[in-house]
Write an enzyme that holds these catalytic residues in place. Structure first.
Site, PDB file in Angstrom:
ATOM      1  N   HIS A  33       0.848  -1.188   0.000  1.00 28.11           N
ATOM      2  CA  HIS A  33       0.000   0.000   0.000  1.00 28.11           C
ATOM      3  C   HIS A  33       0.883   1.237   0.000  1.00 28.11           C
ATOM      4  O   HIS A  33       1.968   1.240   0.579  1.00 28.11           O
ATOM      5  CB  HIS A  33      -0.931   0.001   1.223  1.00 28.11           C
ATOM      6  CG  HIS A  33      -2.032   1.011   1.141  1.00 28.11           C
ATOM      7  ND1 HIS A  33      -1.857   2.309   1.553  1.00 28.11           N
ATOM      8  CD2 HIS A  33      -3.305   0.915   0.673  1.00 28.11           C
ATOM      9  CE1 HIS A  33      -2.996   2.972   1.349  1.00 28.11           C
ATOM     10  NE2 HIS A  33      -3.878   2.154   0.819  1.00 28.11           N
TER      11      HIS A  33
ATOM     12  N   GLU B 295      -7.759  -4.725  -0.731  1.00 31.79           N
ATOM     13  CA  GLU B 295      -8.285  -5.346  -1.943  1.00 31.79           C
ATOM     14  C   GLU B 295      -8.377  -6.868  -1.836  1.00 31.79           C
ATOM     15  O   GLU B 295      -9.243  -7.483  -2.462  1.00 31.79           O
ATOM     16  CB  GLU B 295      -7.429  -4.969  -3.163  1.00 31.79           C
ATOM     17  CG  GLU B 295      -7.684  -3.582  -3.709  1.00 31.79           C
ATOM     18  CD  GLU B 295      -6.856  -2.520  -3.012  1.00 31.79           C
ATOM     19  OE1 GLU B 295      -5.956  -2.908  -2.228  1.00 31.79           O
ATOM     20  OE2 GLU B 295      -7.096  -1.330  -3.242  1.00 31.79           O
TER      21      GLU B 295
END
Length: 362
Positions: A246, A304
Site C-alpha cells: 500500500h 483489496e
C-alpha cells in the site's frame, strides 16, 4: 519537489486520518474497528455529513431519506437503463450518475449516495438478460442493493457483510479519487461534477481497480497448483502481486483485518468457506515470498485482497467490484467536497517548467 506529492499536506480535514506506520484508520474520531460491523452505512453517512449540510436530519431519518433517494434515482434513470447497459458496467454507472442534477444541497448528495447502489444491480441484471428491480425505499441500504441484484431478500448475515464493507471503504484520507474530488469542489462545481471526478480517478487499476485482479490471481494459482511457485514466477517477471502493499501503510492494512473477519462470519462451509481457506493459504505464501524477494519493502495484505472475497461471496462479478467500492466511497467524496467548499480555497498548485527555453533576443 515530492514525486507524486508524497508527504505534501494539501488539506486540513476532520474527516479521516490514515496512520500508515501504526496501521490505524480514524474516521471522525472513531477507529475503524469501532465503526465496521457496529454502525450501519447510513449512520456513517450521517457522521461524515454532520456539519456540512444545514438541513441534515437525525441518522434514522437520514436512512429513510437515502431509501427515498434510491427510488427517485431509479425513476429518473429507468428509461435509459437499456442504453446504459450497452456500456461496460463501470462506464454505464458513471454515465447514469452524470444524468443527475449538479447541485450542492442535501437532496443532491443523497441521490449521489443512492445512485451506485441502484445503478449497479439494475445494469448487471440487464446485461445478463433480466429485468431491473425497483428499490424498496424502506429497506436498509446494503440489503436493498443485494435484493435488487438477486431478486431475493438477502440473509441478515450477508446484508451485514456488505454494509460493513461500505462502512470500511467510506473514507480513507487524501487518496487519488478524494484529492480529485477536492480539486473539483474547490472550483465551486456541483456535487455531481465532484463525484464524477472521483469516479474517473477510481477507475484506474492503481486505485479502485485492484480487487478484480485478486480474483484472477486466485483462480490462476488454483489452476497452477503451487502458490509459492506461481508467486515467485510473477515477481521474476516484474509483475505486481495483487492485494499486497500500500502507498501509505507500512504495516498491515487495518481494513484487511476487518474484512477478513467479515468473510469468516459468512461461513466456514460451502464454496465461501473453501474459497476463504484457499485464499488464506495464498495470503501466507505471498507474505513469505514477498518477504524473501523484496526484503527492503514492507508488502503486507491490503484491503483489496479480502474485498475480492467478500464481493464475490455477495454475488457481484469481478468487473463490478469497483462499482461497489464507489457505492461506499461516494459518501466520503461528498463530505470532502463540502469541507473544501466551506473552508478551503481554489486548489492551484505551481509547476516547475523543465522544457526547452526559447532563444532570448538581445
Amino acid at each position: 519537489m515530492a514525486n507524486g506529492l508524497d508527504d505534501v499536506v494539501a488539506a486540513e480535514t476532520v474527516l479521516s486520518d490514515v496512520d500508515g506506520l501504526g496501521g490505524r484508520l480514524t474516521i471522525r474520531g472513531h477507529s475503524l474497528p469501532d465503526l465496521a460491523g457496529r454502525w450501519k452505512y447510513a449512520e456513517v453517512v450521517h457522521l461524515l455529513f454532520d456539519g456540512f449540510f444545514d438541513d441534515l436530519p437525525d441518522d434514522k431519518e437520514l436512512a429513510n431519506a437515502i431509501g427515498r433517494a434510491r427510488s427517485e434515482v431509479f425513476e429518473r434513470i429507468e428509461p435509459l437503463l437499456p442504453f446504459l447497459a450497452s456500456l461496460d458496467i463501470y462506464s454505464a454507472m458513471r454515465a447514469g450518475i452524470a444524468l443527475l442534477p449538479d447541485g450542492d444541497k442535501l437532496p443532491d448528495a443523497l441521490r449521489l449516495v443512492a445512485a451506485p447502489a441502484v445503478l449497479t444491480p439494475a445494469l448487471l441484471r440487464l446485461q445478463r438478460g433480466e429485468s431491473p428491480i425497483a428499490p424498496d425505499s424502506k429497506a436498509d441500504h446494503a440489503a436493498d442493493m443485494l435484493r435488487m441484484l438477486t431478486g431475493i431478500v438477502a440473509s441478515p448475515k450477508l446484508a451485514k457483510a456488505l454494509d460493513t464493507y461500505l462502512v470500511t471503504v467510506c473514507d480513507h484520507g487524501l487518496n487519488a479519487s478524494t484529492f480529485a474530488t477536492r480539486v473539483v469542489a474547490s472550483t465551486q462545481a456541483g456535487l455531481t461534477s465532484v463525484v464524477l471526478a472521483g469516479l474517473g480517478a477510481l477507475k484506474g487499476p492503481l486505485h479502485g481497480g485492484a480487487p478484480g485482479p485478486v480474483i484472477e490471481m486466485l483462480d490462476a494459482i488454483e489452476a497452477h497448483g503451487d502458490a509459492a511457485g506461481w508467486l515467485r514466477d510473477e515477481i521474476a517477471r516484474g509483475r505486481r502481486i495483487m492485494g499486497f502493499g500500500h502507498r501509505i501503510y507500512r504495516v498491515r492494512d487495518p481494513r484487511a483485518d476487518v474484512l477478513k473477519v467479515v468473510v469468516r462470519q459468512l461461513g466456514a462451509k460451502g464454496e465461501t468457506g473453501h474459497r476463504l481457506a484457499f485464499a488464506e493459504s495464498v495470503e501466507q505464501a505471498a507474505l513469505e515470498v514477498l518477504r524473501i524477494a523484496k526484503p527492503s519493502r514492507s508488502l503486507q495484505t491490503n484491503v483489496e485482497f479480502f474485498t475480492a472475497l467478500l464481493l464475490e461471496a455477495a454475488g457481484f462479478p469481478k468487473e463490478a467490484f469497483t462499482n461497489v467500492f464507489a457505492a461506499g466511497r461516494v459518501a466520503g467524496w461528498i463530505a470532502h467536497a463540502r469541507e473544501q467548499q466551506t473552508s478551503g480555497r481554489l486548489i492551484r498548485p505551481q509547476s516547475r517548467y523543465i522544457g526547452p527555453v526559447p532563444d532570448l533576443v538581445a
